[in-house]
Write a protein that holds these residues in place. Structure first.
Motif, PDB file in Angstrom:
ATOM      1  N   ALA A  68     -38.946  16.816   3.851  1.00 45.75           N
ATOM      2  CA  ALA A  68     -38.078  16.388   4.951  1.00 45.75           C
ATOM      3  C   ALA A  68     -37.110  15.376   4.362  1.00 45.75           C
ATOM      4  N   ASN A  69     -35.821  15.640   4.455  1.00 43.33           N
ATOM      5  CA  ASN A  69     -34.777  14.761   3.921  1.00 43.33           C
ATOM      6  C   ASN A  69     -34.172  13.959   5.065  1.00 43.33           C
ATOM      7  N   PHE A  70     -34.180  12.644   4.943  1.00 44.51           N
ATOM      8  CA  PHE A  70     -33.735  11.773   6.026  1.00 44.51           C
ATOM      9  C   PHE A  70     -32.218  11.668   6.083  1.00 44.51           C
ATOM     10  N   THR A  71     -31.674  11.604   7.281  1.00 44.17           N
ATOM     11  CA  THR A  71     -30.249  11.352   7.483  1.00 44.17           C
ATOM     12  C   THR A  71     -29.937   9.911   7.099  1.00 44.17           C
ATOM     13  N   ASN A  72     -30.730   8.981   7.620  1.00 51.12           N
ATOM     14  CA  ASN A  72     -30.625   7.557   7.288  1.00 51.12           C
ATOM     15  C   ASN A  72     -31.888   7.177   6.531  1.00 51.12           C
ATOM     16  N   SER A  73     -31.723   6.664   5.329  1.00 51.01           N
ATOM     17  CA  SER A  73     -32.860   6.368   4.453  1.00 51.01           C
ATOM     18  C   SER A  73     -33.751   5.273   5.005  1.00 51.01           C
ATOM     19  N   MET A  74     -35.010   5.344   4.616  1.00 47.83           N
ATOM     20  CA  MET A  74     -35.952   4.272   4.876  1.00 47.83           C
ATOM     21  C   MET A  74     -35.693   3.174   3.844  1.00 47.83           C
ATOM     22  N   SER A  75     -36.223   1.973   4.062  1.00 50.81           N
ATOM     23  CA  SER A  75     -35.980   0.868   3.127  1.00 50.81           C
ATOM     24  C   SER A  75     -36.660   1.116   1.787  1.00 50.81           C
ATOM     25  N   ASP A  76     -37.768   1.866   1.793  1.00 48.99           N
ATOM     26  CA  ASP A  76     -38.486   2.223   0.573  1.00 48.99           C
ATOM     27  C   ASP A  76     -39.470   3.337   0.931  1.00 48.99           C
ATOM     28  N   GLY A  77     -40.373   3.671   0.033  1.00 44.66           N
ATOM     29  CA  GLY A  77     -41.351   4.729   0.285  1.00 44.66           C
ATOM     30  C   GLY A  77     -42.623   4.249   0.953  1.00 44.66           C
ATOM     31  N   GLN A 101     -45.370  14.509  -5.166  1.00 42.55           N
ATOM     32  CA  GLN A 101     -44.167  13.670  -5.153  1.00 42.55           C
ATOM     33  C   GLN A 101     -44.416  12.479  -4.233  1.00 42.55           C
ATOM     34  N   ALA A 102     -44.264  11.280  -4.772  1.00 43.97           N
ATOM     35  CA  ALA A 102     -44.472  10.067  -3.972  1.00 43.97           C
ATOM     36  C   ALA A 102     -43.406   9.969  -2.882  1.00 43.97           C
ATOM     37  N   PRO A 103     -43.761   9.425  -1.707  1.00 44.82           N
ATOM     38  CA  PRO A 103     -42.745   9.225  -0.667  1.00 44.82           C
ATOM     39  C   PRO A 103     -41.609   8.359  -1.210  1.00 44.82           C
ATOM     40  N   ALA A 104     -40.397   8.690  -0.842  1.00 49.27           N
ATOM     41  CA  ALA A 104     -39.219   7.946  -1.308  1.00 49.27           C
ATOM     42  C   ALA A 104     -38.400   7.528  -0.105  1.00 49.27           C
ATOM     43  N   SER A 105     -37.435   6.673  -0.317  1.00 46.43           N
ATOM     44  CA  SER A 105     -36.620   6.183   0.799  1.00 46.43           C
ATOM     45  C   SER A 105     -35.830   7.297   1.470  1.00 46.43           C
ATOM     46  N   GLN A 121     -50.828  27.077   3.180  1.00 43.81           N
ATOM     47  CA  GLN A 121     -50.402  28.158   4.053  1.00 43.81           C
ATOM     48  C   GLN A 121     -49.243  27.691   4.920  1.00 43.81           C
ATOM     49  N   ASP A 122     -48.200  28.532   5.025  1.00 40.29           N
ATOM     50  CA  ASP A 122     -47.083  28.232   5.920  1.00 40.29           C
ATOM     51  C   ASP A 122     -47.577  28.246   7.359  1.00 40.29           C
ATOM     52  N   GLN A 123     -46.987  27.387   8.187  1.00 43.19           N
ATOM     53  CA  GLN A 123     -47.356  27.308   9.597  1.00 43.19           C
ATOM     54  C   GLN A 123     -46.116  27.431  10.475  1.00 43.19           C
ATOM     55  N   SER A 124     -46.271  28.004  11.649  1.00 43.28           N
ATOM     56  CA  SER A 124     -45.126  28.186  12.541  1.00 43.28           C
ATOM     57  C   SER A 124     -44.832  26.942  13.379  1.00 43.28           C
ATOM     58  N   TYR A 125     -45.803  26.065  13.555  1.00 39.58           N
ATOM     59  CA  TYR A 125     -45.577  24.817  14.283  1.00 39.58           C
ATOM     60  C   TYR A 125     -46.065  23.646  13.443  1.00 39.58           C
ATOM     61  N   ILE A 126     -45.110  22.868  12.935  1.00 41.01           N
ATOM     62  CA  ILE A 126     -45.419  21.687  12.118  1.00 41.01           C
ATOM     63  C   ILE A 126     -44.661  20.510  12.731  1.00 41.01           C
ATOM     64  N   HIS A 127     -45.378  19.435  12.996  1.00 42.04           N
ATOM     65  CA  HIS A 127     -44.785  18.263  13.633  1.00 42.04           C
ATOM     66  C   HIS A 127     -45.046  17.043  12.759  1.00 42.04           C
ATOM     67  N   GLY A 128     -44.029  16.242  12.514  1.00 39.00           N
ATOM     68  CA  GLY A 128     -44.184  15.045  11.689  1.00 39.00           C
ATOM     69  C   GLY A 128     -43.453  13.850  12.285  1.00 39.00           C
ATOM     70  N   MET A 129     -43.884  12.646  11.861  1.00 37.43           N
ATOM     71  CA  MET A 129     -43.306  11.426  12.389  1.00 37.43           C
ATOM     72  C   MET A 129     -43.398  10.334  11.329  1.00 37.43           C
ATOM     73  N   ILE A 130     -42.328   9.549  11.220  1.00 35.46           N
ATOM     74  CA  ILE A 130     -42.247   8.452  10.261  1.00 35.46           C
ATOM     75  C   ILE A 130     -42.060   7.134  11.016  1.00 35.46           C
ATOM     76  N   ASN A 131     -42.854   6.148  10.661  1.00 31.99           N
ATOM     77  CA  ASN A 131     -42.699   4.790  11.189  1.00 31.99           C
ATOM     78  C   ASN A 131     -42.527   3.850  10.013  1.00 31.99           C
ATOM     79  N   GLY A 132     -41.598   2.944  10.101  1.00 26.83           N
ATOM     80  CA  GLY A 132     -41.328   1.986   9.028  1.00 26.83           C
ATOM     81  C   GLY A 132     -39.968   1.372   9.228  1.00 26.83           C
ATOM     82  N   ASP A 133     -39.424   0.802   8.157  1.00 31.07           N
ATOM     83  CA  ASP A 133     -38.133   0.127   8.230  1.00 31.07           C
ATOM     84  C   ASP A 133     -37.025   0.979   7.630  1.00 31.07           C
TER      85      ASP A 133
END
Length: 135
Positions: A68-77, A101-105, A121-133
């Motif tokens: 997942a590539n962020f539109t606005n970067s996080m402050s760090d990983g 691959q380590a999480p990156a900004s 295995q590929d999945q048809s419904y994948i949901h993710g969420m990021i919390n941080g700065d």
């Protein structure tokens, strides 16, 4: 200048269509733990975003592995990352940060696997969420 409020007035409901900063741009959330990015993704075949916030694109890295590539970067990983995927034919699936691959900004790599034999295995419904700065 017109006075639109008086000291001592009590406001119980605020109704607005848009909240902007004084300069007219987006409001920056401070001292709050608002979700900074989320998504729902169809990860089968040609991957497709169902809906998202602060995700510019997804990369199909390998079977069951995505970036997942962020539109606005996080402050760090060092952000909190959670997600879920579904159950199909009585097989549960797990969703996790991918260790290749380590999480990156600017992006995070994640994977979906079967829980019984840990097979990607590929999945048809994948949901993710990021919390941080944000940066």
């Amino acid at each position: 200048s017109e006075q639109w409020w008086k000291v001592g007035d009590i406001v119980s409901t605020i109704k607005v269509d848009t909240v902007q900063s004084r300069g007219g741009g987006a409001v920056t959330l401070t001292n709050q733990s608002a979700t900074k990015s989320w998504w729902t993704l169809n990860g089968t075949g040609t991957i497709a975003t169902r809906d998202s916030f602060n995700v510019s694109s997804f990369d199909d890295v390998a079977t069951g592995t995505y970036d997942a590539n962020f539109t606005n970067s996080m402050s760090d990983g060092n952000f909190s990352f959670v997600g879920t995927t579904g159950i199909n034919s009585n097989t549960a699936y797990i969703f996790h940060y991918h260790t290749s691959q380590a999480p990156a900004s600017g992006a995070v790599r994640f994977a979906t696997e079967t829980s019984n034999n840990v097979t990607a295995q590929d999945q048809s419904y994948i949901h993710g969420m990021i919390n941080g700065d944000l940066a």
